[in-house]
Design an enzyme around this catalytic site. Structure first.
Site, PDB file in Angstrom:
ATOM      1  N   HIS A   1       0.837  -1.198   0.000  1.00  0.00           N
ATOM      2  CA  HIS A   1       0.000   0.000   0.000  1.00  0.00           C
ATOM      3  C   HIS A   1       0.875   1.252   0.000  1.00  0.00           C
ATOM      4  O   HIS A   1       0.700   2.156  -0.838  1.00  0.00           O
ATOM      5  CB  HIS A   1      -0.914  -0.027   1.223  1.00  0.00           C
ATOM      6  CG  HIS A   1      -1.738   1.210   1.415  1.00  0.00           C
ATOM      7  ND1 HIS A   1      -3.091   1.243   1.157  1.00  0.00           N
ATOM      8  CD2 HIS A   1      -1.417   2.449   1.854  1.00  0.00           C
ATOM      9  CE1 HIS A   1      -3.555   2.460   1.413  1.00  0.00           C
ATOM     10  NE2 HIS A   1      -2.543   3.214   1.851  1.00  0.00           N
ATOM     11  N   GLU A   2       1.836   1.317   0.927  1.00  0.00           N
ATOM     12  CA  GLU A   2       2.647   2.524   1.045  1.00  0.00           C
ATOM     13  C   GLU A   2       3.554   2.704  -0.162  1.00  0.00           C
ATOM     14  O   GLU A   2       3.731   3.818  -0.666  1.00  0.00           O
ATOM     15  CB  GLU A   2       3.473   2.480   2.333  1.00  0.00           C
ATOM     16  CG  GLU A   2       2.662   2.358   3.610  1.00  0.00           C
ATOM     17  CD  GLU A   2       1.578   3.410   3.756  1.00  0.00           C
ATOM     18  OE1 GLU A   2       1.639   4.463   3.096  1.00  0.00           O
ATOM     19  OE2 GLU A   2       0.637   3.168   4.535  1.00  0.00           O
TER      20      GLU A   2
ATOM     21  N   GLU B   1      -5.916   6.717  -2.479  1.00  0.00           N
ATOM     22  CA  GLU B   1      -5.924   5.684  -1.443  1.00  0.00           C
ATOM     23  C   GLU B   1      -6.373   4.334  -1.995  1.00  0.00           C
ATOM     24  O   GLU B   1      -5.810   3.290  -1.663  1.00  0.00           O
ATOM     25  CB  GLU B   1      -6.834   6.109  -0.289  1.00  0.00           C
ATOM     26  CG  GLU B   1      -6.159   6.897   0.795  1.00  0.00           C
ATOM     27  CD  GLU B   1      -5.066   6.103   1.501  1.00  0.00           C
ATOM     28  OE1 GLU B   1      -5.322   4.973   1.948  1.00  0.00           O
ATOM     29  OE2 GLU B   1      -3.944   6.618   1.590  1.00  0.00           O
TER      30      GLU B   1
ATOM     31  N   HIS C   1      -9.512   8.099   3.184  1.00  0.00           N
ATOM     32  CA  HIS C   1      -9.457   6.682   3.541  1.00  0.00           C
ATOM     33  C   HIS C   1     -10.832   6.032   3.518  1.00  0.00           C
ATOM     34  O   HIS C   1     -10.938   4.801   3.544  1.00  0.00           O
ATOM     35  CB  HIS C   1      -8.824   6.504   4.923  1.00  0.00           C
ATOM     36  CG  HIS C   1      -7.410   6.976   4.989  1.00  0.00           C
ATOM     37  ND1 HIS C   1      -7.074   8.302   5.218  1.00  0.00           N
ATOM     38  CD2 HIS C   1      -6.225   6.308   4.853  1.00  0.00           C
ATOM     39  CE1 HIS C   1      -5.758   8.425   5.221  1.00  0.00           C
ATOM     40  NE2 HIS C   1      -5.217   7.234   5.000  1.00  0.00           N
TER      41      HIS C   1
ATOM     42  N   HIS D   1       1.811   4.293  -3.044  1.00  0.00           N
ATOM     43  CA  HIS D   1       1.670   5.748  -2.989  1.00  0.00           C
ATOM     44  C   HIS D   1       2.795   6.415  -3.780  1.00  0.00           C
ATOM     45  O   HIS D   1       2.592   7.435  -4.443  1.00  0.00           O
ATOM     46  CB  HIS D   1       1.697   6.239  -1.541  1.00  0.00           C
ATOM     47  CG  HIS D   1       0.367   6.195  -0.851  1.00  0.00           C
ATOM     48  ND1 HIS D   1      -0.772   6.794  -1.374  1.00  0.00           N
ATOM     49  CD2 HIS D   1      -0.017   5.640   0.326  1.00  0.00           C
ATOM     50  CE1 HIS D   1      -1.788   6.605  -0.545  1.00  0.00           C
ATOM     51  NE2 HIS D   1      -1.359   5.901   0.487  1.00  0.00           N
TER      52      HIS D   1
END
EC number: 3.4.24.-
Length: 534
Positions: free
Chosen positions: A347-348, A371, A436, A351
């Site tokens: 996920h990170e 997101e 989110h 980004h």
């Protein structure tokens, strides 16, 4: 690209404020360069000219100093590379030895004779065929060099090619091959990826393979096969930032070990969380490379870094453009544990990919899409990795939640409203939600496009996905759905894309990949209608 530290820190896994920051340790000042080194280097270059015979030097050769070392008694050793008619002489490197006063004391080299002028008789196009190898891909058109690393150490004009592939055990391989420019025969093959294979035992990932970097007598958690991505300990310190300026950063003390093993699967061993983070970025790197041909976050082959054990009781994780790094807290011990699970890492890291491509603004509907992109690719990475300890599913953060959280995951892609805050379907109020939660609509779209609506069980997890219009949606499979989303992100979405624009972008992507009116194209339209984006 988001360059503001404050804005970048906002690209976190959860909608939660940052914990109070504490100062980071002051970094050590670099050691000063010895003032005598330039003098030593100049003397060595002079010696090279005065003792050309020893150095196998001749007309049209040039030397370049690349390193100088000085013994305690003042004796110096100057390492140089050479070129011949502006072509690099591979294997032509030399070390010139001098006394404290600069007196010449000899040379160390392997070159047997000086290069002589020649012109290639074999064209690069023909030499390329000799350089090719099974399961390897040629990455350039070849460059002329003087090759002198053969067994006889005689200099020969050669074409040099770069090929990439994998070894039998799956280790990446980058081989440079020199082909004689006069005869067309292969002279030398050089493997340039130097690895120390090891493993680690993480908190969530189990025992996993790691590629390490040897440093003296120890090993670093630094992967030379994936752009030198590394993982370090933030030592429970935090960044101190005001608006767009950070006055101090938490450290990233690279994990080291006297053996090739890291962690023991427990929190007591600080390297265990590091193993999870390194493994997560490894799998995400491989996923983007193998599925989309993207090498690294920016597609430039450069790695990133991970910081684990950030701050005290920090129950979040985030991506920061300004340090090109992922940061993970240890959790609060009640609702969330350490935030280093595979899908959190993916996920990170995603980004960063979003920042390098569509750069979706991190607010409003575009922020929700930002997101969602990270959640979507995190799910895809989990399935791609095939790790039974972190099986693929359409849940977000299911490994990091503790009983106090009250739910089995942070987010649910099949029915986002199960988290109590995310909507299942689009409405005009969506732009007012935290990103989110507004991400839920795109997550739901991706699930419907991949698996379809209705009740089903996948990898032991039960799902039951509704549609806003009551119409059943048939999924086209996760692989096609992921490829469509990635192409939409990297080709059609821009910084202000909203949900209406995302529908157009994914339809264009489906048309490019599978054709207008194809099953996949029609499924994209149906899935968007299923979440009330028409």
């Amino acid at each position: 690209m988001r360059t503001s530290p404050r804005l970048a820190l906002g690209a976190a896994l959860l909608a939660a404020p940052l914990a109070a920051a504490v100062p980071s340790a002051a970094s050590a000042a670099p050691a000063p360069t010895a003032p005598a080194l330039p003098l030593v280097a100049n003397r060595a270059l002079g010696a090279a000219g005065a003792h050309a015979g020893d150095l196998k030097a001749a007309t049209d050769q040039k030397f370049q100093v690349i390193g100088v070392s000085v013994d305690r008694d003042g004796t110096s050793h100057t390492r140089m590379t050479r070129t011949f008619r502006n072509l690099p002489v591979l294997g032509g490197d030399v070390v010139v030895h001098q006394s404290r006063s600069g007196a010449y004391q000899g040379t160390s080299l392997t070159l047997r004779s000086a290069p002589s002028p020649t012109a290639p008789k074999v064209p690069a196009s023909k030499a390329k065929k000799a350089a090719a190898a099974k399961h390897y891909t040629l990455r350039d058109g070849g460059a002329l060099v003087v090759e002198a690393r053969t067994a006889d150490h005689q200099p020969r004009l050669a074409w040099r090619f770069r090929t990439e592939g994998k070894k039998a055990d799956g280790t990446p391989s980058r081989v440079f091959t020199s082909v004689d420019a006069l005869t067309g025969k292969v002279l030398f093959r050089e493997e340039t990826i130097k690895t120390d294979a090891g493993d680690g035992q993480g908190l969530y990932s189990g025992t996993v393979p790691l590629q390490l970097t040897k440093s003296g007598t120890s090993y670093q958690m630094k992967d030379p096969t994936r752009g030198n991505t590394y993982t370090g300990d933030a030592q429970n310190k935090a960044d101190i930032c005001f608006l767009t300026f950070c006055i101090s950063r938490a450290p990233t003390v690279v994990f080291t070990s006297s053996t090739t093993h890291f962690g023991d699967g427990t929190n007591a061993n600080r390297a265990s969380a590091g193993v999870d983070a390194q493994y997560g970025t490894n799998e995400t790197w491989d996923f983007y490379k193998e599925v989309f041909g993207r090498t690294g976050i920016k597609g430039d082959g450069k790695g990133s870094s991970n910081r684990v054990h950030y701050d005290k009781n920090y129950a979040n994780a985030f991506w920061d453009d300004s340090c090109f790094c992922m940061t993970y807290g240890d959790g609060d011990g009640t609702q969330l544990g350490p935030l280093t699970a595979l899908d959190v890492a993916a996920h990170e890291m995603t980004h960063g990919v979003t920042s390098a491509t569509a750069n979706l603004t991190y607010s409003g509907e575009s922020g929700g899409l930002n997101e969602a992109t990270s959640d979507i690719m995190a799910a895809a990475v989990e399935f791609y990795a095939g790790n039974p300890a972190e099986r693929g599913d359409y849940l977000v953060g299911e490994r990091v939640v503790l009983p106090g959280f009250g739910k089995p995951a942070l987010r649910f892609m099949d029915r986002p409203s199960k988290d109590g805050k995310s909507p299942d379907f689009w409405s005009a109020d969506l732009k007012n939600l935290d990103v989110h939660y507004s991400s839920g609509v795109a997550n739901h779209f991706y699930y419907l496009l991949s698996e379809g609506s209705g009740a089903k069980t996948i990898n032991g997890v039960s799902y039951d996905s509704p549609t806003s219009n009551g119409q059943a949606v048939a999924g086209i499979g996760r692989d096609a759905a992921t490829r469509i989303w990635y192409r939409a992100l990297t080709t059609y979405m821009t910084s202000s894309t909203d949900y209406k624009g995302a529908r157009t972008a994914t339809l264009n992507a489906a048309k490019d990949l599978y054709g207008a009116g194809s099953t996949q194209y029609n499924a994209v339209a149906a899935a968007w209608s299923g979440v009330n984006v028409n």
